[in-house]
Structure formats: structure tokens, C-alpha cells
Design an enzyme around this catalytic site. Sequence first.
Site, short mmCIF file in Angstrom:
data_model
loop_
_atom_site.label_atom_id
_atom_site.label_comp_id
_atom_site.label_asym_id
_atom_site.label_seq_id
_atom_site.Cartn_x
_atom_site.Cartn_y
_atom_site.Cartn_z
N CYS A 1 11.20 84.82 -49.58
CA CYS A 1 12.65 84.66 -49.64
C CYS A 1 13.26 85.84 -48.88
O CYS A 1 13.11 86.99 -49.30
CB CYS A 1 13.12 84.65 -51.09
SG CYS A 1 14.92 84.56 -51.29
N ARG B 1 20.28 79.41 -48.92
CA ARG B 1 20.97 79.71 -50.19
C ARG B 1 22.35 80.32 -49.95
O ARG B 1 22.46 81.38 -49.33
CB ARG B 1 20.10 80.66 -51.03
CG ARG B 1 18.71 80.07 -51.29
CD ARG B 1 17.91 80.85 -52.32
NE ARG B 1 16.54 80.35 -52.37
CZ ARG B 1 16.13 79.30 -53.08
NH1 ARG B 1 16.99 78.63 -53.82
NH2 ARG B 1 14.86 78.91 -53.05
N CYS C 1 15.25 84.58 -60.89
CA CYS C 1 14.87 85.75 -60.10
C CYS C 1 15.21 87.03 -60.87
O CYS C 1 16.31 87.15 -61.42
CB CYS C 1 15.60 85.73 -58.75
SG CYS C 1 14.99 87.00 -57.61
#
Length: 328
Positions: A190, A262, A98
Amino acid sequence: MTLIRNNWTKQEIESIYNKPVLELIYDAATVHRQFHEASEVQVCTLLSVKTGGCPEDCAYCPQAARYHTEVKVQKLMEVEEVIGKALEAKEAGSTRFCMGAAWREVRDNRDFDKVLEMVKGVSTMGMEVCCTLGMLSPEQAQKLKDAGLYAYNHNLDTSEEFYNDIITTRNYGDRLETLENVRSAKISVCSGGIIGMGEKEGDRIGMLHTLATLPEHPESVPVNALVPVEGTPLEDQEKVSVWEMVRMIATARIIMPKAMVRLSAGRVRMTLEEQALCFMAGANSIFAGDKLLTTPNPGYVQDKEMFQILQLSPRPSHKENLAKIPVL
């Protein structure tokens, strides 16, 4: 049988969140095993490709230009350097890379063109490539998709009611609009938040409710514990307990079963045992490397040892969830 639902009420989520903690962990672990390999955890790397100087006033962020922190402003990295960092991350075991830029929003300029080149380069490595660049128009989302972007991160941070206590330079609707633009471009979404910013329990439940009642659940839900940074308005906030993290992770797992949950910022202040509890509660992804943008994070060696002790294996990139569970 577990159903995928987008019609959760706040009361239902609150009752899950407030279950006796061992019962909550058990329920979340049960759901987790229906949808995921319990021993697999995805390893991700987050790189700040443009650091500091952000015009926003997010109270938790050391990259805001208005706060006096130790973060030094750095211009956008060169494409070749970013590709090299992605290769290092892949060799260290990451399957998702990312790239974060301290921008309020994406602008159509040479810097964005460079980011598109970075996306193209990383996407050829077989990794899931993700960006977090601030607000995004539908056209910019499409350009990122065409360049090979797999996922886009844009956190809600907290509930709509508490949002203005943390950020005043944009509103909650701006966040949701960007998520809609990302979804419309068929990019994986996300989105998660941060706990420990002075919010109430109802704000945590409110944020989870917003995520779980989107037309489609985010494929990825980061749960962050605030890492207080000197010079920011939240520098004196107390550390979040592991039980608060466990409740957030377990509730997210139950109401958004297919999502990758996450375990993100704050791991550096957690013991191995505390992290194990989070995995038991349904977390199946971590960020590796000694920094998360600008805040400290456990190093690759520590994480490798943790994986060996807990007998976890890295989840492959682009692994689709094939569980055939009916949608309600």
C-alpha cells in the site's frame, strides 16, 4: 484492451493527467469497469495504536515530536484494546483494519512483539489487516507476514525531487527499500502520497511515475489531500481543489488499473458531490471513522448515508481481482 504496464514514461503520464477533465474521468471510469465492480467501495478503518513523539520531521505531520501541536503522546495501546477497536470497526462495516504507529522504524523489542500479537488477533476476524509502522527490515517484514499481516502501508508522499522539502530525516531510497522488503515478504503493498504540500504538478506526476514503474504496481494507492494542522510547517497551505484530487485519482486508475485507489485524507473537507466525482474517476476505497490517525474524518453515519444516496455497496475483504488482462 487495457494492458498492465510498468514501463510508463513521465511524458505519457503527464499527457493523461492533463487531459480535459471530463474526458479524463470518462477514460478512468472505463478502465475502472474493466477491473472492478463500479458500485463497490471498500471501507477501511485506520487506528493510531501509538500516537505522537515521532523523531521524524515530516512537514505535514502533527505527530512529529519537534512540532507544537495539540497531539498528545500516547504509548502503544494494549493488544486487547486494539482487538476491541477492530471488532467495532468490523461491526460498523469495515473490511480492512490498519494500525499505525508513530515510529521512524520498527525496532525488535517488546512493542513490536505486541504489534505482532495485534496482527494475529485481527487476522482471525476475516478482515484485511494492514500496518504502517515506518521503515522495515526484511526480517521484520517476514515476522509480520508470519503473524498474518495482509498489507503494509508506506507512502512515498511526493516525488523524489520534492521529497527533501518535506522530510530531511530519511531519504527517498529508504522508502523504496521498505517497499521492496514488504514485496519480498509477499505482503500486499500500500503506497501513495499527499497533494497540497506546495509541490508542483510535475512532482505529482513524478510520484505516480515512481509507483507505476515499480516491478509490481502497489495493490493499494492512497491519494491524500493535505489536512493542514496548526503547529506544523504546512499549517497555512491552501485547500486542494476537487479537480486536483480527481486528476490524481483518475490518472492513478488508468496507469495502475488493478490497484485499489483509496480516497484518503481530506474527505472531511469535501462535499458528497465532490466525493462522488472521485468515485466516478476510479476511487474505490475510503477510510471510515471520525479520525485518520490524528486528523478529522467523516463519521460512519455520514458515510452510510453517502453509500445509500450513491447506491454503493461495501467491497468484501480479501476479494481478488480476477480480470484477465495481459501484461506488457
